[in-house]
Scaffold this motif. Structure first.
Motif, PDB file in Angstrom:
ATOM      1  N   THR A  88       0.954  -1.253   0.265  1.00  0.00           N
ATOM      2  CA  THR A  88       0.126   0.063  -0.014  1.00  0.00           C
ATOM      3  C   THR A  88       0.788   1.387  -0.019  1.00  0.00           C
ATOM      4  N   THR A  89       0.494   2.158  -0.767  1.00  0.00           N
ATOM      5  CA  THR A  89       1.188   3.340  -0.753  1.00  0.00           C
ATOM      6  C   THR A  89       0.390   4.355   0.313  1.00  0.00           C
ATOM      7  N   ILE A  90       1.556   5.651   0.206  1.00  0.00           N
ATOM      8  CA  ILE A  90       0.710   6.489   1.291  1.00  0.00           C
ATOM      9  C   ILE A  90      -0.473   7.155   0.632  1.00  0.00           C
ATOM     10  N   GLU A  91      -0.393   7.214  -0.807  1.00  0.00           N
ATOM     11  CA  GLU A  91      -1.590   7.998  -1.420  1.00  0.00           C
ATOM     12  C   GLU A  91      -2.838   7.074  -1.429  1.00  0.00           C
ATOM     13  N   GLU A  92      -2.733   5.776  -1.624  1.00  0.00           N
ATOM     14  CA  GLU A  92      -3.848   4.727  -1.391  1.00  0.00           C
ATOM     15  C   GLU A  92      -4.550   4.671  -0.189  1.00  0.00           C
ATOM     16  N   LEU A  93      -3.640   4.849   1.040  1.00  0.00           N
ATOM     17  CA  LEU A  93      -3.973   4.735   2.453  1.00  0.00           C
ATOM     18  C   LEU A  93      -4.909   6.081   2.523  1.00  0.00           C
ATOM     19  N   THR A  94      -4.296   7.227   2.122  1.00  0.00           N
ATOM     20  CA  THR A  94      -5.070   8.452   2.279  1.00  0.00           C
ATOM     21  C   THR A  94      -6.368   8.626   1.575  1.00  0.00           C
ATOM     22  N   ARG A  95      -6.133   8.183   0.450  1.00  0.00           N
ATOM     23  CA  ARG A  95      -7.446   8.158  -0.402  1.00  0.00           C
ATOM     24  C   ARG A  95      -8.610   7.221   0.205  1.00  0.00           C
ATOM     25  N   ILE A  96      -8.548   6.156   0.545  1.00  0.00           N
ATOM     26  CA  ILE A  96      -9.584   5.327   1.095  1.00  0.00           C
ATOM     27  C   ILE A  96      -9.973   5.953   2.722  1.00  0.00           C
ATOM     28  N   ALA A  97      -8.718   6.190   3.429  1.00  0.00           N
ATOM     29  CA  ALA A  97      -9.219   6.980   5.043  1.00  0.00           C
ATOM     30  C   ALA A  97     -10.082   8.204   4.597  1.00  0.00           C
ATOM     31  N   ALA A  98      -9.865   8.854   3.475  1.00  0.00           N
ATOM     32  CA  ALA A  98     -10.549  10.083   3.328  1.00  0.00           C
ATOM     33  C   ALA A  98     -12.054   9.886   2.943  1.00  0.00           C
ATOM     34  N   ARG A  99     -12.359   8.642   2.350  1.00  0.00           N
ATOM     35  CA  ARG A  99     -13.535   8.412   1.848  1.00  0.00           C
ATOM     36  C   ARG A  99     -14.475   8.037   3.328  1.00  0.00           C
ATOM     37  N   TYR A 100     -13.691   7.748   4.593  1.00  0.00           N
ATOM     38  CA  TYR A 100     -14.421   7.440   5.644  1.00  0.00           C
ATOM     39  C   TYR A 100     -14.378   8.090   6.812  1.00  0.00           C
ATOM     40  N   LEU A 101     -13.548   8.834   6.895  1.00  0.00           N
ATOM     41  CA  LEU A 101     -13.038   9.631   8.297  1.00  0.00           C
ATOM     42  C   LEU A 101     -13.205  11.392   7.922  1.00  0.00           C
ATOM     43  N   PRO A 102     -13.662  12.005   8.927  1.00  0.00           N
ATOM     44  CA  PRO A 102     -13.808  13.437   8.643  1.00  0.00           C
ATOM     45  C   PRO A 102     -12.297  14.128   8.236  1.00  0.00           C
ATOM     46  N   PRO A 103     -12.463  15.095   7.468  1.00  0.00           N
ATOM     47  CA  PRO A 103     -11.137  15.496   6.973  1.00  0.00           C
ATOM     48  C   PRO A 103      -9.952  15.870   7.959  1.00  0.00           C
ATOM     49  N   GLU A 104     -10.368  16.293   8.941  1.00  0.00           N
ATOM     50  CA  GLU A 104      -9.288  16.774  10.168  1.00  0.00           C
ATOM     51  C   GLU A 104      -8.877  15.546  10.905  1.00  0.00           C
ATOM     52  N   ALA A 105      -9.275  14.229  10.482  1.00  0.00           N
ATOM     53  CA  ALA A 105      -8.863  13.052  11.085  1.00  0.00           C
ATOM     54  C   ALA A 105      -8.076  12.215  10.274  1.00  0.00           C
ATOM     55  N   VAL A 106      -8.059  12.601   9.015  1.00  0.00           N
ATOM     56  CA  VAL A 106      -7.297  11.912   7.974  1.00  0.00           C
ATOM     57  C   VAL A 106      -5.967  11.827   8.078  1.00  0.00           C
ATOM     58  N   SER A 107      -5.159  12.875   8.276  1.00  0.00           N
ATOM     59  CA  SER A 107      -3.648  12.682   8.412  1.00  0.00           C
ATOM     60  C   SER A 107      -3.216  11.892   9.794  1.00  0.00           C
ATOM     61  N   GLY A 108      -4.118  12.137  10.642  1.00  0.00           N
ATOM     62  CA  GLY A 108      -3.565  11.396  12.041  1.00  0.00           C
ATOM     63  C   GLY A 108      -3.849   9.932  11.786  1.00  0.00           C
ATOM     64  N   TYR A 109      -4.917   9.512  11.021  1.00  0.00           N
ATOM     65  CA  TYR A 109      -5.077   8.114  10.949  1.00  0.00           C
ATOM     66  C   TYR A 109      -3.731   7.705  10.016  1.00  0.00           C
ATOM     67  N   VAL A 110      -3.656   8.383   8.800  1.00  0.00           N
ATOM     68  CA  VAL A 110      -2.710   7.804   8.019  1.00  0.00           C
ATOM     69  C   VAL A 110      -1.281   7.743   8.551  1.00  0.00           C
ATOM     70  N   HIS A 111      -1.032   8.906   9.245  1.00  0.00           N
ATOM     71  CA  HIS A 111       0.535   8.927   9.893  1.00  0.00           C
ATOM     72  C   HIS A 111       0.613   7.796  11.299  1.00  0.00           C
ATOM     73  N   GLY A 112      -0.525   7.378  11.750  1.00  0.00           N
ATOM     74  CA  GLY A 112      -0.567   6.559  12.908  1.00  0.00           C
ATOM     75  C   GLY A 112      -0.318   5.191  12.388  1.00  0.00           C
ATOM     76  N   SER A 113      -0.615   4.671  10.944  1.00  0.00           N
ATOM     77  CA  SER A 113      -0.743   3.383  10.515  1.00  0.00           C
ATOM     78  C   SER A 113       0.570   2.996  10.106  1.00  0.00           C
ATOM     79  N   ASP A 114       0.667   1.781  10.237  1.00  0.00           N
ATOM     80  CA  ASP A 114       2.077   1.292   9.903  1.00  0.00           C
ATOM     81  C   ASP A 114       1.976   0.601   8.332  1.00  0.00           C
ATOM     82  N   LEU A 115       2.477   1.668   7.458  1.00  0.00           N
ATOM     83  CA  LEU A 115       2.357   1.462   6.062  1.00  0.00           C
ATOM     84  C   LEU A 115       3.083   0.235   5.548  1.00  0.00           C
ATOM     85  N   HIS A 116       4.057  -0.225   6.381  1.00  0.00           N
ATOM     86  CA  HIS A 116       4.830  -1.197   5.908  1.00  0.00           C
ATOM     87  C   HIS A 116       4.184  -2.649   5.950  1.00  0.00           C
ATOM     88  N   VAL A 117       3.177  -2.807   6.548  1.00  0.00           N
ATOM     89  CA  VAL A 117       2.528  -3.873   6.878  1.00  0.00           C
ATOM     90  C   VAL A 117       1.045  -4.297   5.882  1.00  0.00           C
TER      91      VAL A 117
END
Length: 140
Positions: free
Chosen positions: A91-120
């Protein structure tokens, strides 16, 4: 009443929580779990998950899965789509961000993305082949 191609693709493109179902093997029922996903009309369905999860292993082994999305109001409507996995990649950071943005309020997306372990994370892509759909609103 079945939905038209345009209606079912537009409905699937909305940010519903999907139920993903995948074969588990002889003597067992399919695994069915909720997932966030991404889809644009005419394109592939994408969802991401932990690459070591049971879901990821089963989808990789089966090579295909089904997704069901539904709503209950203002009328009951659903779309179910099945097809083959055409690709799976880290998963790329762009994919994670795009999917998270579909479900989370805009102000929560960055925290969710940066709190996720992209490597897994792995992103699976499915090409829709078989569709079922209905809108039961006209039955009332």
């Amino acid at each position: 009443m079945p939905l038209s191609v345009t209606e079912r693709e537009a409905f699937l493109a909305e940010p519903h929580i999907a139920s993903l179902a995948v074969e588990t093997g002889a003597g067992r029922a399919p695994l069915a779990v909720p997932v966030w996903y991404d889809y644009g009309p005419g394109g592939e369905i994408r969802f991401l998950t932990d690459s070591e999860s049971r879901k990821a292993r089963l989808v990789a082994k089966a090579g295909r899965f089904t997704m069901l999305v539904q709503r209950i109001s203002p009328t009951y409507r659903y779309v179910s789509v099945e097809g083959p996995v055409v690709r799976s990649d880290p998963t790329t950071i762009e994919e994670l961000t795009r999917i998270a943005a579909r479900y989370l309020p805009p102000e929560a997306v960055s925290g969710y993305v940066h709190g996720s372990d992209l490597h897994v994370l792995v992103t699976f892509r499915m090409r829709p082949e078989r569709w079922l759909s209905a809108d039961l609103g006209s039955l009332g």
